[in-house]
Write a protein that holds these residues in place. Sequence first.
Motif, mmCIF file in Angstrom:
data_model
loop_
_atom_site.group_PDB
_atom_site.id
_atom_site.type_symbol
_atom_site.label_atom_id
_atom_site.label_comp_id
_atom_site.label_asym_id
_atom_site.label_seq_id
_atom_site.Cartn_x
_atom_site.Cartn_y
_atom_site.Cartn_z
ATOM 1 N N ASP A 206 0.806 -1.217 0.000
ATOM 2 C CA ASP A 206 0.000 0.000 0.000
ATOM 3 C C ASP A 206 0.843 1.272 0.000
ATOM 4 N N GLY A 207 2.164 1.138 -0.174
ATOM 5 C CA GLY A 207 3.046 2.289 -0.240
ATOM 6 C C GLY A 207 3.625 2.724 1.087
ATOM 7 N N THR A 208 3.224 2.099 2.174
ATOM 8 C CA THR A 208 3.791 2.435 3.472
ATOM 9 C C THR A 208 5.141 1.753 3.658
ATOM 10 N N ILE A 209 5.962 2.307 4.543
ATOM 11 C CA ILE A 209 7.281 1.782 4.848
ATOM 12 C C ILE A 209 7.277 1.280 6.291
ATOM 13 N N TRP A 210 7.726 0.048 6.482
ATOM 14 C CA TRP A 210 7.714 -0.592 7.791
ATOM 15 C C TRP A 210 9.146 -0.836 8.238
ATOM 16 N N PHE A 211 9.349 -0.868 9.556
ATOM 17 C CA PHE A 211 10.695 -1.073 10.072
ATOM 18 C C PHE A 211 10.668 -1.834 11.392
ATOM 19 N N GLY A 212 11.687 -2.648 11.592
ATOM 20 C CA GLY A 212 11.882 -3.297 12.871
ATOM 21 C C GLY A 212 12.527 -2.322 13.836
ATOM 22 N N ASP A 213 11.973 -2.200 15.039
ATOM 23 C CA ASP A 213 12.461 -1.264 16.049
ATOM 24 C C ASP A 213 12.937 -2.059 17.262
ATOM 25 N N PHE A 214 14.246 -2.370 17.296
ATOM 26 C CA PHE A 214 14.752 -3.222 18.359
ATOM 27 C C PHE A 214 14.892 -2.476 19.689
ATOM 28 N N ALA B 292 9.337 -3.291 18.987
ATOM 29 C CA ALA B 292 8.139 -2.974 18.215
ATOM 30 C C ALA B 292 8.434 -3.060 16.729
ATOM 31 N N ILE B 293 7.357 -2.960 15.954
ATOM 32 C CA ILE B 293 7.442 -2.762 14.511
ATOM 33 C C ILE B 293 6.807 -1.417 14.216
ATOM 34 N N GLY B 294 7.496 -0.603 13.425
ATOM 35 C CA GLY B 294 6.989 0.719 13.095
ATOM 36 C C GLY B 294 6.476 0.801 11.673
ATOM 37 N N ARG B 295 5.599 1.757 11.460
ATOM 38 C CA ARG B 295 4.994 1.986 10.141
ATOM 39 C C ARG B 295 5.034 3.477 9.835
ATOM 40 N N LEU B 296 5.591 3.825 8.676
ATOM 41 C CA LEU B 296 5.593 5.204 8.184
ATOM 42 C C LEU B 296 4.640 5.307 7.010
ATOM 43 N N ASP B 297 3.727 6.267 7.068
ATOM 44 C CA ASP B 297 2.853 6.560 5.934
ATOM 45 C C ASP B 297 3.410 7.790 5.230
ATOM 46 N N PRO B 298 4.081 7.612 4.084
ATOM 47 C CA PRO B 298 4.681 8.764 3.409
ATOM 48 C C PRO B 298 3.665 9.807 2.956
ATOM 49 N N ALA B 299 2.418 9.414 2.777
ATOM 50 C CA ALA B 299 1.410 10.352 2.296
ATOM 51 C C ALA B 299 1.064 11.399 3.350
ATOM 52 N N GLY C 81 11.008 -18.063 18.861
ATOM 53 C CA GLY C 81 11.305 -19.283 18.125
ATOM 54 C C GLY C 81 10.370 -19.547 16.973
ATOM 55 N N GLY C 82 10.455 -18.744 15.928
ATOM 56 C CA GLY C 82 9.612 -18.938 14.760
ATOM 57 C C GLY C 82 9.573 -17.688 13.907
ATOM 58 N N ILE C 83 8.461 -17.513 13.195
ATOM 59 C CA ILE C 83 8.274 -16.337 12.348
ATOM 60 C C ILE C 83 6.990 -15.638 12.760
ATOM 61 N N GLY C 84 6.875 -14.371 12.354
ATOM 62 C CA GLY C 84 5.686 -13.597 12.687
ATOM 63 C C GLY C 84 5.121 -12.900 11.471
ATOM 64 N N ARG C 85 3.878 -12.476 11.601
ATOM 65 C CA ARG C 85 3.167 -11.767 10.538
ATOM 66 C C ARG C 85 2.490 -10.546 11.146
ATOM 67 N N ILE C 86 2.666 -9.413 10.500
ATOM 68 C CA ILE C 86 1.920 -8.221 10.910
ATOM 69 C C ILE C 86 1.109 -7.735 9.721
ATOM 70 N N ALA C 87 -0.206 -7.708 9.889
ATOM 71 C CA ALA C 87 -1.103 -7.258 8.828
ATOM 72 C C ALA C 87 -1.014 -5.740 8.700
ATOM 73 N N LEU C 88 -1.547 -5.203 7.624
ATOM 74 C CA LEU C 88 -1.482 -3.769 7.400
ATOM 75 C C LEU C 88 -2.278 -2.980 8.426
ATOM 76 N N ASP C 89 -3.173 -3.650 9.163
ATOM 77 C CA ASP C 89 -3.885 -2.972 10.248
ATOM 78 C C ASP C 89 -3.146 -3.073 11.585
ATOM 79 N N GLY C 90 -1.956 -3.700 11.567
ATOM 80 C CA GLY C 90 -1.146 -3.783 12.774
ATOM 81 C C GLY C 90 -1.353 -5.025 13.612
ATOM 82 N N SER C 91 -2.281 -5.893 13.243
ATOM 83 C CA SER C 91 -2.493 -7.114 14.031
ATOM 84 C C SER C 91 -1.352 -8.099 13.789
#
Length: 333
Positions: free
Chosen positions: A107-115, A119-126, A161-171
């Motif tokens: 959707d054009g947003t930029i996401w980043f891992g915040d150690f 947390a995981i961060g989301r930037l909306d360039p718009a 111990g595994g992998i994760g998923r973050i949806a565009l709504d942050g869940s």
Amino acid sequence: MSAPVRRRTVALAAVLVALAVPVATAAGPAGAWELPPRDYATWHEYGAATAGGSPGPVVVAPGDIVWYADTLENEIVKVPAAVPAAVEHFRLGALAPGISDLAAASDGTIWFGDFLNAAIGRLDPATGDVTEYPLGGAFDTATSLTNGPDGALWFGDPSNGGIGRIALDGSITRVPDPAGAGVYGIAAAYDGRLWYTRDGLGSLGAYDPVTRDLDIVPVGVSGFTGLTAAASGGVWVGGIDTVVKVATDGTVAKRITIPAPPFGPVVPRHLVSADDVDLAFTDGDRGLGRVDLWGTVSFSRPPFAGSEPDRLGVTSYGSLWYSDRGRQTLGNV
């Protein structure tokens, strides 16, 4: 859903103003932000967008938009590869993140891992808005954030111990590894699966988000140093003095041993792949490494004193962009 922490930022656009005058090129002085030739003969180096900054993690978004994070200046910077003078700065607000990597969502947003803030961060360039989604544990980290085939962002989850998923709504949801392996590398391959490194186990996991099937793929690598989807199919994985290409059926298509002497062990990190370059990576001693479609390995180093190429991104036409840890600059070739 993890409760998001929101903050408003201001995007400071400096359209048609160069980040900095190029320091030099291998072929001699050139105009500001001159595009590199396709034969990779010319190296370009540019100062940080903000004086005193230091480019770090890099990602190339659709449309060949180069993004990089600058933790020193607490900002994420947008650099269009076709018009790199049209730079934009996005300040990250009072809660300064420790950015481990970047990913560009559909959707054009930029996401980043915040150690630093778990947390995981989301930037909306718009809008310039930045939202942070806590991972849940005080010491949780999201590693190797990548855009998945389902439109969500996927990440390594070594704390759990595994992998994760973050949806565009942050869940946020998690997929545990059968052995509880620490996962530090993850890539979305062209077969629709999420491939990830299983630290200390010498194998990869290949998870299908549609069927939820998980295959374990032995690759005979101890000490994973990197992972990326191969543009020609399958995945590339790095280990000390070696890179291995694994086909989507789990077979090892190429196993390339890189001779270590006289420079010491080769540690291929920050792997990327494109049509013109089957594999590129950085190594602290040898600079920038490349593997072509025939499995030939070559190394090159930017012609700038003290240069240490670190994080990589690659455009659709094979131009490599890198952050230079030694010189605190951004470069391409």
